[in-house]
Write a protein that holds these residues in place. Sequence first.
Motif, PDB file in Angstrom:
ATOM      1  N   ASP A   1       0.834  -1.194   0.000  1.00 43.39           N
ATOM      2  CA  ASP A   1       0.000   0.000   0.000  1.00 43.39           C
ATOM      3  C   ASP A   1       0.873   1.249   0.000  1.00 43.39           C
ATOM      4  O   ASP A   1       2.030   1.221   0.421  1.00 43.39           O
ATOM      5  CB  ASP A   1      -0.947   0.022   1.213  1.00 43.39           C
ATOM      6  N   VAL A   2       0.299   2.348  -0.498  1.00 46.79           N
ATOM      7  CA  VAL A   2       1.022   3.604  -0.612  1.00 46.79           C
ATOM      8  C   VAL A   2       0.006   4.746  -0.654  1.00 46.79           C
ATOM      9  O   VAL A   2      -1.148   4.551  -1.050  1.00 46.79           O
ATOM     10  CB  VAL A   2       1.905   3.603  -1.884  1.00 46.79           C
ATOM     11  N   ASP A   3       0.432   5.936  -0.234  1.00 49.95           N
ATOM     12  CA  ASP A   3      -0.398   7.133  -0.344  1.00 49.95           C
ATOM     13  C   ASP A   3      -0.136   7.810  -1.677  1.00 49.95           C
ATOM     14  O   ASP A   3       1.016   7.890  -2.133  1.00 49.95           O
ATOM     15  CB  ASP A   3      -0.094   8.120   0.787  1.00 49.95           C
ATOM     16  N   CYS A   4      -1.195   8.318  -2.311  1.00 52.03           N
ATOM     17  CA  CYS A   4      -1.065   8.978  -3.601  1.00 52.03           C
ATOM     18  C   CYS A   4      -1.846  10.287  -3.581  1.00 52.03           C
ATOM     19  O   CYS A   4      -2.959  10.354  -3.047  1.00 52.03           O
ATOM     20  CB  CYS A   4      -1.576   8.074  -4.727  1.00 52.03           C
ATOM     21  N   ARG A   5      -1.245  11.312  -4.199  1.00 51.82           N
ATOM     22  CA  ARG A   5      -1.869  12.634  -4.232  1.00 51.82           C
ATOM     23  C   ARG A   5      -1.555  13.306  -5.571  1.00 51.82           C
ATOM     24  O   ARG A   5      -0.421  13.274  -6.027  1.00 51.82           O
ATOM     25  CB  ARG A   5      -1.334  13.488  -3.074  1.00 51.82           C
ATOM     26  N   LEU A   6      -2.583  13.908  -6.176  1.00 56.87           N
ATOM     27  CA  LEU A   6      -2.447  14.596  -7.450  1.00 56.87           C
ATOM     28  C   LEU A   6      -2.924  16.035  -7.294  1.00 56.87           C
ATOM     29  O   LEU A   6      -4.014  16.274  -6.758  1.00 56.87           O
ATOM     30  CB  LEU A   6      -3.257  13.885  -8.535  1.00 56.87           C
TER      31      LEU A   6
ATOM     32  N   GLY B   1      -2.015  24.035  -6.967  1.00 58.28           N
ATOM     33  CA  GLY B   1      -1.896  23.312  -5.709  1.00 58.28           C
ATOM     34  C   GLY B   1      -3.194  22.714  -5.212  1.00 58.28           C
ATOM     35  O   GLY B   1      -3.251  22.160  -4.107  1.00 58.28           O
ATOM     36  N   THR B   2      -4.265  22.811  -6.000  1.00 56.63           N
ATOM     37  CA  THR B   2      -5.546  22.215  -5.615  1.00 56.63           C
ATOM     38  C   THR B   2      -5.483  20.702  -5.774  1.00 56.63           C
ATOM     39  O   THR B   2      -5.015  20.188  -6.793  1.00 56.63           O
ATOM     40  CB  THR B   2      -6.683  22.780  -6.480  1.00 56.63           C
TER      41      THR B   2
ATOM     42  N   ALA C   1      -8.061  21.310 -16.377  1.00 61.20           N
ATOM     43  CA  ALA C   1      -8.874  22.523 -16.416  1.00 61.20           C
ATOM     44  C   ALA C   1      -8.056  23.766 -16.714  1.00 61.20           C
ATOM     45  O   ALA C   1      -8.636  24.835 -16.958  1.00 61.20           O
ATOM     46  CB  ALA C   1      -9.618  22.697 -15.082  1.00 61.20           C
ATOM     47  N   LYS C   2      -6.733  23.665 -16.689  1.00 59.48           N
ATOM     48  CA  LYS C   2      -5.877  24.824 -16.939  1.00 59.48           C
ATOM     49  C   LYS C   2      -4.508  24.358 -17.410  1.00 59.48           C
ATOM     50  O   LYS C   2      -4.116  23.199 -17.194  1.00 59.48           O
ATOM     51  CB  LYS C   2      -5.746  25.675 -15.680  1.00 59.48           C
ATOM     52  N   ASN C   3      -3.798  25.255 -18.057  1.00 62.43           N
ATOM     53  CA  ASN C   3      -2.437  24.959 -18.495  1.00 62.43           C
ATOM     54  C   ASN C   3      -1.482  25.030 -17.308  1.00 62.43           C
ATOM     55  O   ASN C   3      -1.679  25.818 -16.381  1.00 62.43           O
ATOM     56  CB  ASN C   3      -1.984  25.956 -19.568  1.00 62.43           C
ATOM     57  N   GLY C   4      -0.441  24.214 -17.366  1.00 64.87           N
ATOM     58  CA  GLY C   4       0.558  24.289 -16.315  1.00 64.87           C
ATOM     59  C   GLY C   4       1.151  22.938 -15.985  1.00 64.87           C
ATOM     60  O   GLY C   4       0.925  21.933 -16.676  1.00 64.87           O
TER      61      GLY C   4
ATOM     62  N   LYS D   1       1.338  17.957 -10.572  1.00 62.16           N
ATOM     63  CA  LYS D   1       2.226  17.185  -9.698  1.00 62.16           C
ATOM     64  C   LYS D   1       1.472  16.017  -9.091  1.00 62.16           C
ATOM     65  O   LYS D   1       0.357  16.187  -8.594  1.00 62.16           O
ATOM     66  CB  LYS D   1       2.779  18.084  -8.584  1.00 62.16           C
ATOM     67  N   PHE D   2       2.078  14.838  -9.121  1.00 66.02           N
ATOM     68  CA  PHE D   2       1.517  13.690  -8.425  1.00 66.02           C
ATOM     69  C   PHE D   2       2.625  13.039  -7.596  1.00 66.02           C
ATOM     70  O   PHE D   2       3.755  12.884  -8.066  1.00 66.02           O
ATOM     71  CB  PHE D   2       0.865  12.691  -9.383  1.00 66.02           C
TER      72      PHE D   2
END
Length: 221
Positions: free
Chosen positions: A69-74, A79-80, A98-101, A104-105
């Motif tokens: 198991d692992v934690d994942c965040r996108l 930064g939302t 929804a926007k250019n840029g 980060k995950f």
Amino acid sequence: SARPHTRSMHGSLRVLLQVLWAQLLCGWVLGSELTFELPDNAKQCFYEDIIMGTKCTLEFQVVTGGHYDVDCRLEDPDGTTLYKEMKKQYDSFTFTAAKNGTYKFCFSNEFSTFTHKTVYFDFQVGDDPPLFPNENRVTALTQMESACVSIHEALKSVIDYQTHFRLREAQGRSRAEDLNTRVAFWSIGEAIILLVVSISQVVLLRSFFSDKKTTTTRVGS
């Protein structure tokens, strides 16, 4: 009659070369695919530049380590948080930018104190490039072109299945090796305990005979 046959062969070779070239381009256009080591108490982040309106898919799986198991965040460029899951073995998340840029995950193993993990992820950005430059034309594709498109789709399915089964095989091998290690240590422990018990029994029996001989000698005197 030889000229039409030669033209047909050249056309077939051109189509086949386009199929092979499209297969090579798929790995460059569709994003990132990686298997990496995630140490204990560690966090690893990856970044991808995405254009607004692009459809993306993040898929990950823990191959080895601990409880798998692992934690994942996108996160988006502001930064939302778009996706966040805790202690997941595997998951898939699809979204439209929804926007250019730069998106980060991150994968986190900070909740583990001594177990490192092996994590696989596939981050697909956008749709597949057309197999032929004029695939979206108004006129219908030729029979050879249609066959090549079908072969192209079938090859992508084969690649997906191969990746899936390689991950399953690696996970199963890891479990088997972990079980084999535990059985080996358990066997060594049992052997040590058996040796200690045997020596203790011998020493105890010798002490009984030694006490009896000493008592008999005292009575005789």
